[in-house]
Design a protein around this motif. Structure first.
Motif, mmCIF file in Angstrom:
data_model
loop_
_atom_site.group_PDB
_atom_site.id
_atom_site.type_symbol
_atom_site.label_atom_id
_atom_site.label_comp_id
_atom_site.label_asym_id
_atom_site.label_seq_id
_atom_site.Cartn_x
_atom_site.Cartn_y
_atom_site.Cartn_z
ATOM 1 N N ASN A 298 40.907 49.482 38.010
ATOM 2 C CA ASN A 298 39.896 48.204 37.277
ATOM 3 C C ASN A 298 40.141 48.449 35.372
ATOM 4 O O ASN A 298 39.011 48.665 34.793
ATOM 5 C CB ASN A 298 38.898 48.154 37.618
ATOM 6 C CG ASN A 298 38.598 48.326 39.320
ATOM 7 O OD1 ASN A 298 39.452 47.289 40.140
ATOM 8 N ND2 ASN A 298 37.675 48.564 40.291
ATOM 9 N N ASP A 299 41.011 48.806 35.395
ATOM 10 C CA ASP A 299 41.220 49.092 33.764
ATOM 11 C C ASP A 299 40.169 50.716 33.431
ATOM 12 O O ASP A 299 39.687 50.542 32.342
ATOM 13 C CB ASP A 299 40.816 47.935 33.159
ATOM 14 C CG ASP A 299 41.364 46.559 33.098
ATOM 15 O OD1 ASP A 299 42.601 46.567 33.621
ATOM 16 O OD2 ASP A 299 40.787 45.799 33.781
ATOM 17 N N ASN B 259 39.892 43.549 49.365
ATOM 18 C CA ASN B 259 40.365 44.269 48.187
ATOM 19 C C ASN B 259 40.371 45.131 48.836
ATOM 20 O O ASN B 259 40.245 45.381 50.410
ATOM 21 C CB ASN B 259 38.868 44.625 47.698
ATOM 22 C CG ASN B 259 38.462 43.894 46.284
ATOM 23 O OD1 ASN B 259 39.194 43.957 45.712
ATOM 24 N ND2 ASN B 259 37.515 42.955 46.632
ATOM 25 N N THR C 49 39.156 47.984 44.219
ATOM 26 C CA THR C 49 39.980 47.375 43.849
ATOM 27 C C THR C 49 40.663 46.521 44.230
ATOM 28 O O THR C 49 40.902 46.629 45.466
ATOM 29 C CB THR C 49 40.520 48.351 42.812
ATOM 30 O OG1 THR C 49 40.945 47.525 41.950
ATOM 31 C CG2 THR C 49 41.101 49.380 43.871
#
Length: 291
Positions: A182-183, A217, A251
């Motif tokens: 998620n960055d 997810n 995620t």
């Protein structure tokens, strides 16, 4: 009378160390009572995926019933990936984690009815270093337990409990993990990291309380501490998410790197020691009949 449809039954004759004759007979009787044409395929370990694909092209079954464990289910799902076919699960393996997660009953006749007749859910899988995972994979302490269990001579819940005690007693210190998802990137100590597409291990232990197999997810469950107290809470079904000992990340993609090689298992089967995991969700990989 012409059969109203065809069902394919794939049987792993050696899974779970149980004779499958009674199960095959029960499925055959149910199929006959519903005027269903049944094709039976018993796995051999040689080219089963290709043989199942060829048989399906020949018989064009509406459903495939799988009598085996998670490994057999995964093999059939991959073999028939391009077929719009519903998979019905008849748990008969040493690892039946997916059946537990789907809350399939213990009653054989009821399982056969569900597998033959019930509606289906489109289910995701997770790709980890190129390996497909149906429900729960992990690195660390539980993977070490799986390895010890596979190498032991005592099977069943007793064997698992004995190896749990041994594994906890002999456990190494925590490992360091760098997790990118998620960055964001976090670094943490861990005893165990679970890659979860579902909620429960095959033993019924809940490790990922909010997990869903069809939400697009997966979850990374980081267990920072696994002393006897935390381990007992998890076995009792009370994963201590609020305690700081557990962190959960939801995620679609992640990369995990550890400071040393750590034991790794996929769906109850030990793989190897790894220090890098490249993980991504695989959406809508199979249709599975639900209770």
């Amino acid at each position: 009378m012409k059969p109203n449809k065809t069902v394919l039954l794939v049987v792993n004759p050696i899974s779970g160390d149980e004779d499958k004759a009674e199960l095959i007979e029960a499925v055959s009787d149910f199929a006959a009572s519903k005027n269903i044409d049944l094709e039976v395929y018993e796995t051999t370990g040689d080219d089963d995926d290709q043989n199942i694909l060829e048989l399906q092209k020949k018989v064009n079954a509406e459903r495939v019933l799988v009598a085996g464990g998670d490994g057999t289910i995964k093999m059939v799902a991959e073999a028939l990936h391009d077929s719009d076919i519903i998979i019905g699960i008849l748990p008969a393996g040493s690892a039946n984690g997916l059946a537990v997660d789907l809350d399939l009953p213990d009653d054989m006749q009821e399982n056969i009815r569900i597998a033959m007749e019930n509606d289906a859910m489109e289910m995701d899988m997770v790709c980890i270093n190129g390996k497909k995972s149906l429900h729960l994979s992990d690195i660390g302490l539980n993977a070490e337990l799986v390895k010890n269990y596979e190498n032991s001579s005592i099977r069943g819940k007793l064997g698992y409990a004995l190896q749990a005690i041994t594994t906890l007693a002999e456990r190494n210190g925590p490992f360091l993990a760098k997790i990118s998802a998620n960055d964001e990137t976090i670094e943490t100590e861990a005893r165990m990291i679970v890659i979860a597409n579902s909620q429960k291990y095959g033993t019924g232990v809940v490790i990922n309380p909010d997990g869903k197999m069809n939400d697009g997810n997966f979850e990374i469950v980081i267990l920072k501490n696994l002393d006897i107290v935390v381990f007992t809470k998890i076995l009792a079904g009370n994963i201590p998410v609020e305690s700081g000992d557990v962190k959960i990340i939801s995620t679609q993609n992640a990369f995990i790197e550890t400071n040393r090689p750590v034991s790794f298992q996929v769906d109850g089967e030990y793989c190897e020691e790894v220090s890098k995991l490249d993980i991504s969700i695989l959406k809508n990989q199979m249709k599975v009949a639900l209770p």
